[in-house]
Design an enzyme around this catalytic site. Structure first.
Site, PDB file in Angstrom:
ATOM      1  N   CYS A  73       0.844  -1.193   0.000  1.00  0.00           N
ATOM      2  CA  CYS A  73       0.000   0.000   0.000  1.00  0.00           C
ATOM      3  C   CYS A  73       0.886   1.253   0.000  1.00  0.00           C
ATOM      4  CB  CYS A  73      -0.991  -0.042   1.159  1.00  0.00           C
ATOM      5  SG  CYS A  73      -2.364   1.130   0.944  1.00  0.00           S
ATOM      6  N   HIS A  96      -3.714  -4.818  -0.347  1.00  0.00           N
ATOM      7  CA  HIS A  96      -3.293  -5.406   0.922  1.00  0.00           C
ATOM      8  C   HIS A  96      -3.363  -6.931   0.813  1.00  0.00           C
ATOM      9  CE1 HIS A  96      -3.042  -1.875   3.588  1.00  0.00           C
ATOM     10  NE2 HIS A  96      -3.942  -1.354   2.773  1.00  0.00           N
ATOM     11  N   GLU A 139      -2.458  -9.056   2.932  1.00  0.00           N
ATOM     12  CA  GLU A 139      -2.837  -9.591   4.250  1.00  0.00           C
ATOM     13  C   GLU A 139      -4.333  -9.491   4.510  1.00  0.00           C
ATOM     14  OE1 GLU A 139      -2.271  -5.215   5.105  1.00  0.00           O
ATOM     15  OE2 GLU A 139      -1.494  -6.699   3.708  1.00  0.00           O
TER      16      GLU A 139
END
Length: 199
Positions: A78, A179, A181
């Site tokens: 990001c 992202h 994750e």
């Protein structure tokens, strides 16, 4: 071991939790010695480009990041991806880490900004991080600025009324505008692929 760089502007624990989940050893650190001995580095980031660069400079980590990124796999996520570029224009023009040529500028399109939610990845060049990822796989974005660079550095992009570089790379330096994750199994696969590069 993968070092998650702590400079005060990162989504550190969600990245750490994802790496723990897939069985990758990791450590959150701001210690240059730990960064130097790590097998790979991840630079998270949330916030504004000038603030992130100020925090990186204040942390004294800019030189060690540039040195280590030339030696081992490096992933910016990001805002951590955006500062990999030569400069950003958020609020004011700010020099970035200059690990990938290009600039980061406000998204200009007819859709709502910030760009938030799941969007499809469209592959352009081979990337080891995309092994096992099908065309059109969805990942999670939250951002108002985008990279502007040449096609040779764009592994995948997404369509949000404008083509937004989603995964960029320059040798062993990678940047994910999304992202991983927070992107379900697709994101975990990308993190697994990154972990594989560190061994």
């Amino acid at each position: 071991m993968i070092a998650i760089i702590d400079y005060g502007a990162g989504n550190l624990f969600s990245v750490k939790n994802a790496l723990d989940y897939i069985g990758e050893q990791s450590e959150i650190t701001s210690d240059p010695a730990v960064l130097s001995r790590a097998d790979g580095l991840i630079l998270p980031g949330v916030g504004a480009f000038p603030d992130a660069m100020r925090m990186l400079k204040n942390s004294g980590l800019v030189d060690v990041i540039r040195t280590e990124a030339a030696k081992k796999p490096f992933l910016g996520i990001c805002l951590g991806m955006q500062v990999l570029f030569s400069r950003g224009t958020e609020f004011t023009q700010t020099d970035g880490l200059d690990l990938i040529p290009g600039s980061v500028d406000r998204i200009t399109c007819d859709f709502k900004i910030p760009h938030m939610g799941y969007n499809e990845l469209h592959k352009h060049i081979d990337s080891p991080l995309l092994a096992g990822i099908g065309e059109g796989a969805c990942v999670y974005f939250v951002h108002s600025f985008m990279a502007n660079t040449t096609p040779e550095y764009i592994a995948a992009d997404t369509d949000y009324g404008v083509r937004i570089p989603a995964l960029v790379q320059n040798k062993m330096v990678f940047g994910a505008q999304f992202h991983p994750e927070k992107s379900g199994e697709t994101g975990l696969t990308i993190l697994r692929n990154f972990g594989g590069l560190t061994r």
